[in-house]
Design a protein around this motif. Sequence first.
Motif, PDB file in Angstrom:
ATOM      1  N   GLY A  41       0.776  -1.226   0.000  1.00  0.00           N
ATOM      2  CA  GLY A  41       0.000   0.000   0.000  1.00  0.00           C
ATOM      3  C   GLY A  41       0.806   1.274   0.000  1.00  0.00           C
ATOM      4  O   GLY A  41       0.243   2.364  -0.003  1.00  0.00           O
ATOM      5  N   GLY A  42       2.153   1.157  -0.022  1.00  0.00           N
ATOM      6  CA  GLY A  42       2.933   2.394  -0.014  1.00  0.00           C
ATOM      7  C   GLY A  42       4.405   2.167   0.245  1.00  0.00           C
ATOM      8  O   GLY A  42       5.021   1.261  -0.305  1.00  0.00           O
ATOM      9  N   ASN A  54       0.584   5.207   3.422  1.00  0.00           N
ATOM     10  CA  ASN A  54      -0.395   4.283   2.846  1.00  0.00           C
ATOM     11  C   ASN A  54      -1.228   5.069   1.836  1.00  0.00           C
ATOM     12  O   ASN A  54      -2.247   5.665   2.189  1.00  0.00           O
ATOM     13  N   GLU A  55      -0.712   5.133   0.611  1.00  0.00           N
ATOM     14  CA  GLU A  55      -1.317   5.890  -0.490  1.00  0.00           C
ATOM     15  C   GLU A  55      -1.516   7.359  -0.136  1.00  0.00           C
ATOM     16  O   GLU A  55      -0.664   8.184  -0.436  1.00  0.00           O
ATOM     17  N   THR A  56      -2.601   7.727   0.512  1.00  0.00           N
ATOM     18  CA  THR A  56      -2.888   9.141   0.760  1.00  0.00           C
ATOM     19  C   THR A  56      -2.784   9.527   2.231  1.00  0.00           C
ATOM     20  O   THR A  56      -3.190  10.624   2.616  1.00  0.00           O
ATOM     21  N   ALA A 106      -5.991  10.862  -4.898  1.00  0.00           N
ATOM     22  CA  ALA A 106      -6.059   9.455  -4.512  1.00  0.00           C
ATOM     23  C   ALA A 106      -5.721   8.517  -5.666  1.00  0.00           C
ATOM     24  O   ALA A 106      -4.985   7.544  -5.496  1.00  0.00           O
ATOM     25  N   GLU A 107      -6.252   8.775  -6.844  1.00  0.00           N
ATOM     26  CA  GLU A 107      -6.001   7.895  -7.980  1.00  0.00           C
ATOM     27  C   GLU A 107      -4.544   7.987  -8.411  1.00  0.00           C
ATOM     28  O   GLU A 107      -3.924   6.980  -8.764  1.00  0.00           O
ATOM     29  N   ALA A 109      -1.989   8.767  -6.452  1.00  0.00           N
ATOM     30  CA  ALA A 109      -1.206   8.076  -5.427  1.00  0.00           C
ATOM     31  C   ALA A 109      -1.289   6.569  -5.611  1.00  0.00           C
ATOM     32  O   ALA A 109      -0.285   5.852  -5.464  1.00  0.00           O
ATOM     33  N   HIS A 110      -2.476   6.087  -5.943  1.00  0.00           N
ATOM     34  CA  HIS A 110      -2.647   4.652  -6.168  1.00  0.00           C
ATOM     35  C   HIS A 110      -1.788   4.177  -7.330  1.00  0.00           C
ATOM     36  O   HIS A 110      -1.148   3.117  -7.259  1.00  0.00           O
ATOM     37  N   GLN A 111      -1.737   4.954  -8.396  1.00  0.00           N
ATOM     38  CA  GLN A 111      -0.926   4.590  -9.560  1.00  0.00           C
ATOM     39  C   GLN A 111       0.558   4.543  -9.203  1.00  0.00           C
ATOM     40  O   GLN A 111       1.277   3.623  -9.619  1.00  0.00           O
ATOM     41  N   VAL A 113       1.877   4.080  -6.156  1.00  0.00           N
ATOM     42  CA  VAL A 113       2.100   2.953  -5.242  1.00  0.00           C
ATOM     43  C   VAL A 113       2.084   1.630  -6.000  1.00  0.00           C
ATOM     44  O   VAL A 113       2.884   0.724  -5.720  1.00  0.00           O
ATOM     45  N   GLN A 114       1.191   1.503  -6.959  1.00  0.00           N
ATOM     46  CA  GLN A 114       1.162   0.291  -7.778  1.00  0.00           C
ATOM     47  C   GLN A 114       2.472   0.100  -8.539  1.00  0.00           C
ATOM     48  O   GLN A 114       2.966  -1.027  -8.668  1.00  0.00           O
TER      49      GLN A 114
END
Length: 211
Positions: A41-42, A54-56, A106-107, A109-111, A113-114
């Motif tokens: 997650g991060g 953790n992402e955001t 959020a999106e 950050a998710h990208q 972290v992925q």
Amino acid sequence: MTVDAETLATARRSLHGVAELVLAGPQYRHSGTIRLRVVPGGFGTIQAPDLRVNETELVSGDREVPLNGATCRELGAAVNVEAGGVGDLYKDGSGVGLDEVLGVDAEAAHQIVQAFGQGQAALTRFAPEITPVLWPEHFDLGIAVDAVNYGVSPGDEQVNEPYAYVGPWEPRHGEFWNTAFGAARPLRVLPGATALLDFFMEGRDRAIRDS
């Protein structure tokens, strides 16, 4: 969902700033190392203080502090550390100031972290004896094997999207090598850890062949 380039760049800069000023800086002053690691997650510290993103959100124990709209100084105070850089250990960095308001979509950050998660999976398969390091200077995850760097970046001034790289310490020449530092491929053309692993393996073979 597609994240536009500006939103991605803003989130990347902000997360880089947090990695550098809230995680690596306090860790360096407390434990003497700037190395960070990828976690589910991060990303987080490897020694005290025990902090992670953790992402955001910034996470310390059971405390979760939103990153978006905060400053690094505020984040540090919220988890009882003094935010700040690592002195003159390196010249580059995020460029984020302690009182700069962070923008962490959020999106986006998710990208990011992925991308780090994909890189972690591929690098540990590629060289299981080496622990990948998330470096706060350039905010990239990497290892070095036989004088060649391998890793994943969430993007930078040269490639404004997450990408994988192979960077020999000595220049190589040939069609595989498409950047000044070696070879780079956007992660969108390397779907999944297996495709990324194949890129690293090809880079290793090309570095030997083209030397």
